[in-house]
Design an enzyme around this catalytic site. Structure first.
Site, mmCIF file in Angstrom:
data_model
loop_
_atom_site.group_PDB
_atom_site.id
_atom_site.type_symbol
_atom_site.label_atom_id
_atom_site.label_comp_id
_atom_site.label_asym_id
_atom_site.label_seq_id
_atom_site.Cartn_x
_atom_site.Cartn_y
_atom_site.Cartn_z
ATOM 1 N N GLN A 125 0.864 -1.190 0.000
ATOM 2 C CA GLN A 125 0.000 0.000 0.000
ATOM 3 C C GLN A 125 0.900 1.239 0.000
ATOM 4 O O GLN A 125 1.681 1.420 0.934
ATOM 5 C CB GLN A 125 -0.844 -0.043 1.267
ATOM 6 N N GLY A 126 0.781 2.062 -1.025
ATOM 7 C CA GLY A 126 1.627 3.254 -1.135
ATOM 8 C C GLY A 126 0.821 4.508 -0.848
ATOM 9 O O GLY A 126 0.529 5.292 -1.765
ATOM 10 N N SER A 128 1.329 6.520 2.577
ATOM 11 C CA SER A 128 2.115 7.462 3.381
ATOM 12 C C SER A 128 3.351 7.962 2.641
ATOM 13 O O SER A 128 3.942 7.249 1.838
ATOM 14 C CB SER A 128 2.594 6.774 4.666
ATOM 15 N N SER A 160 4.478 -1.682 3.936
ATOM 16 C CA SER A 160 4.621 -3.020 4.494
ATOM 17 C C SER A 160 4.787 -4.044 3.368
ATOM 18 O O SER A 160 4.029 -4.013 2.395
ATOM 19 C CB SER A 160 3.391 -3.389 5.319
ATOM 20 N N GLU A 243 -9.216 -1.675 6.603
ATOM 21 C CA GLU A 243 -7.974 -1.926 7.343
ATOM 22 C C GLU A 243 -8.238 -1.806 8.843
ATOM 23 O O GLU A 243 -7.692 -2.551 9.645
ATOM 24 C CB GLU A 243 -6.916 -0.906 6.894
HETATM 25 C C1 LIG Z 1 4.146 -1.144 11.137
HETATM 26 C C2 LIG Z 1 3.628 -0.079 10.216
HETATM 27 C C3 LIG Z 1 3.208 -0.421 8.942
HETATM 28 C C4 LIG Z 1 2.747 0.558 8.074
HETATM 29 N N1 LIG Z 1 2.405 0.170 6.796
HETATM 30 C C5 LIG Z 1 2.035 1.112 5.903
HETATM 31 C C6 LIG Z 1 1.770 0.749 4.551
HETATM 32 O O1 LIG Z 1 1.846 -0.423 4.175
HETATM 33 N N2 LIG Z 1 1.451 1.727 3.677
HETATM 34 C C7 LIG Z 1 1.345 3.040 4.048
HETATM 35 O O2 LIG Z 1 1.026 3.853 3.197
HETATM 36 N N3 LIG Z 1 1.620 3.426 5.322
HETATM 37 C C8 LIG Z 1 1.953 2.492 6.259
HETATM 38 N N4 LIG Z 1 2.249 2.863 7.548
HETATM 39 C C9 LIG Z 1 2.259 4.288 7.875
HETATM 40 C C10 LIG Z 1 1.160 4.767 8.807
HETATM 41 O O3 LIG Z 1 -0.078 4.820 8.153
HETATM 42 C C11 LIG Z 1 1.622 6.142 9.317
HETATM 43 O O4 LIG Z 1 2.772 5.938 10.099
HETATM 44 C C12 LIG Z 1 0.560 6.839 10.127
HETATM 45 O O5 LIG Z 1 -0.543 7.199 9.340
HETATM 46 C C13 LIG Z 1 1.127 8.097 10.832
HETATM 47 O O6 LIG Z 1 1.786 8.931 9.946
HETATM 48 P P1 LIG Z 1 3.268 9.472 10.272
HETATM 49 O O7 LIG Z 1 4.112 8.277 10.624
HETATM 50 O O8 LIG Z 1 3.688 10.307 9.125
HETATM 51 O O9 LIG Z 1 3.114 10.329 11.589
HETATM 52 P P2 LIG Z 1 2.668 11.861 11.671
HETATM 53 O O10 LIG Z 1 1.456 12.063 10.849
HETATM 54 O O11 LIG Z 1 3.860 12.715 11.375
HETATM 55 O O12 LIG Z 1 2.273 11.993 13.182
HETATM 56 C C14 LIG Z 1 3.223 12.194 14.226
HETATM 57 C C15 LIG Z 1 2.473 12.351 15.542
HETATM 58 O O13 LIG Z 1 1.616 13.514 15.486
HETATM 59 C C16 LIG Z 1 0.282 13.160 15.790
HETATM 60 N N5 LIG Z 1 -0.653 13.955 14.976
HETATM 61 C C17 LIG Z 1 -0.546 14.250 13.672
HETATM 62 N N6 LIG Z 1 -1.603 14.984 13.258
HETATM 63 C C18 LIG Z 1 -2.416 15.137 14.340
HETATM 64 C C19 LIG Z 1 -3.672 15.768 14.551
HETATM 65 N N7 LIG Z 1 -4.327 16.395 13.553
HETATM 66 N N8 LIG Z 1 -4.218 15.713 15.798
HETATM 67 C C20 LIG Z 1 -3.585 15.069 16.825
HETATM 68 N N9 LIG Z 1 -2.379 14.451 16.661
HETATM 69 C C21 LIG Z 1 -1.797 14.481 15.446
HETATM 70 C C22 LIG Z 1 0.175 11.676 15.401
HETATM 71 O O14 LIG Z 1 -0.875 11.043 16.106
HETATM 72 C C23 LIG Z 1 1.554 11.172 15.811
HETATM 73 O O15 LIG Z 1 1.566 10.878 17.200
HETATM 74 C C24 LIG Z 1 2.687 1.903 8.470
HETATM 75 C C25 LIG Z 1 3.092 2.256 9.769
HETATM 76 C C26 LIG Z 1 3.551 1.285 10.629
HETATM 77 C C27 LIG Z 1 3.975 1.688 12.016
#
Ligand SMILES: Cc1cc2nc3c(=O)[nH]c(=O)nc-3n(C[C@H](O)[C@H](O)[C@H](O)COP(=O)(O)OP(=O)(O)OC[C@H]3O[C@@H](n4cnc5c(N)ncnc54)[C@H](O)[C@@H]3O)c2cc1C
Length: 391
Positions: A125-126, A128, A160, A243
């Site tokens: 899944q692309g 993020s 992933s 999901e």
């Molecule tokens: C094991 C794992 C597998 C994954 N697999 C995939 C995958 O296959 N494909 C894919 O596309 N993505 C995948 N992801 C990504 C996942 O969807 C993102 O990590 C997630 O959506 C959070 O985005 P970020 O890491 O950029 O954090 P950020 O968005 O930068 O957030 C950082 C912190 O700020 C907080 N925050 C941000 N905005 C707000 C708000 N408006 N209000 C309150 N708090 C806020 C968040 O809760 C977090 O604590 C995976 C992540 C993990 C850990």
């Protein structure tokens, strides 16, 4: 929702149980190295598919079983109760597959669905990007339309199983950034295309289960557009609801088996000359873990009830996701708290069990991040379910 099983359903449950008694791999047979583990798991999914236990409720014309959804719920519960390893094509099955079925044309469904079910082709899944996670609508990967194809350029992250994937469901911007979520489209990208580079990222567990994905002028045929141009956001919401929501019932069964395993380990191992589970604080920790899983069971039953009745899985899936992540983290934390001493100095014959608790604990840290963080789920619940004011 009526949870009492019909005769036919009870028979299916007995059949699956008998199949698993013969076929289900023991946890210690799971190879440790990721490549070997992946090959092993693909074979496991293929065997289950051939037995009729994968995609049981998906349309028969695309390789599914064509059976009522409740039968897949029964199969999933039995797989979880047997401690069966998760299928490797989890993104294809639980995340992108339902969207391909809903938004794909017949050609796309015939092409992709059977290979997802048999694990012949792995999906990733692309969504993020380094600068677009929670705020997904700010994504910058661009798809420029040419005569018969799009040219895709950008960077994705946290994909992933990206290093094993043949296909990736990519969200890309087909209009200007000011259009936010309205200007996004969903493209199916062949990971073998020129311009695609995958770099695995090692997690705290020591495994590299997710990757960075670099896209440099990748040509994507127009036939690989899912739905219409500009439908990406609508498809993403559908994908994320699946999901977050429908995996909860089998997950709850699996967590229940973890609590049972924790109780069994607590009875078997000793601390201060008596079984760990004779200590009151250990009993309380195990009981709390059990309660968390029970709470999840009730929430999951409600969401799955909607799914079985053919209703869309909406923002309620955020509640399930939140409760599921908390339950997972509390169970594995309880395991480390209760078994702590014995985990540090493994007792004879228990090395593998120790490895699993540590790995489960470390991986459970991701539960409040993947599929949308816990804060984002709380925002959705406040905004779309409770309808609280913005401030
Ligand atoms: C094991 C794992 C597998 C994954 N697999 C995939 C995958 O296959 N494909 C894919 O596309 N993505 C995948 N992801 C990504 C996942 O969807 C993102 O990590 C997630 O959506 C959070 O985005 P970020 O890491 O950029 O954090 P950020 O968005 O930068 O957030 C950082 C912190 O700020 C907080 N925050 C941000 N905005 C707000 C708000 N408006 N209000 C309150 N708090 C806020 C968040 O809760 C977090 O604590 C995976 C992540 C993990 C850990």
């Amino acid at each position: 929702m009526n949870l009492r099983a019909t005769e036919e359903e009870a028979q299916l449950r007995a059949e699956v149980r008998a199949f698993l008694a013969d076929e289900c791999p023991a946890p210690e047979s799971l190879p440790h190295g990721l490549d070997e583990r992946m090959a092993f798991l693909r074979e496991w999914q293929r065997r289950c598919y051939e037995a009729g236990y994968v995609g049981r409720a998906w349309p028969a014309e695309f390789g599914g079983g064509g059976r009522p959804p409740v039968e897949q719920v029964i199969v999933d519960e039995e797989l979880a109760a047997a401690g069966a390893p998760e299928f490797p094509n989890i993104v294809g099955l639980d995340v992108i597959g339902p969207s391909l079925l809903t938004f794909g044309d017949d050609e796309q469904r015939h092409r992709y669905i059977p290979e997802i079910l048999s694990a012949q082709e792995i999906w990733c899944q692309g969504f993020s990007e380094p600068e677009a996670g929670s705020d997904l609508a700010s994504l910058r990967t661009r798809a420029e339309e040419r005569e018969d194809h799009f040219v895709l350029t950008g960077q994705k992250t946290w994909n992933s199983w990206g290093q094993y994937a043949r296909w990736c469901g990519v969200l890309a911007r087909t209009e200007g950034p000011e259009t936010r979520h309205r200007g996004i489209s969903f493209l199916v990208v062949d990971m073998e295309s020129p311009g695609v580079e995958v770099r695995p990222v090692t997690q705290i567990t020591g495994h590299a289960e997710f990757c960075e994905l670099f896209l440099e002028e990748v040509a994507v045929p127009k036939a690989n557009l899912l739905g219409e141009r500009g439908w990406g956001w609508k498809i993403a919401l559908h994908t994320l609801a699946h999901e977050r929501g429908t995996a909860a019932l089998p997950r709850q069964v699996k967590l229940r088996t973890w609590v049972d395993r924790l109780a069994a380990d607590g009875r078997e191992r000793t601390s201060g000359g008596r079984p760990i589970l004779d200590h009151e604080d250990a009993q309380v920790a195990v009981a709390r873990a059990y309660i968390n899983v029970e709470v999840l069971r009730h929430h999951a039953a409600r969401t799955v009830g909607r799914f079985l009745n053919g209703q869309p899985v909406g923002p309620e899936s955020s509640t399930v996701k939140l409760v599921m992540a908390e339950a997972e983290q509390r169970v594995t934390k309880a395991a480390l708290d209760v078994l702590g001493e014995t985990l540090e100095s493994p007792q004879a014959g228990m090395e593998r069990a120790n490895d699993l608790w540590h790995e489960d604990y470390l991986f459970s840290r991701t539960a409040t991040v993947l599929g949308g963080t816990e804060q984002i789920q709380r925002n959705i619940i406040a905004d779309r379910i409770l309808r609280l004011p913005q401030e």
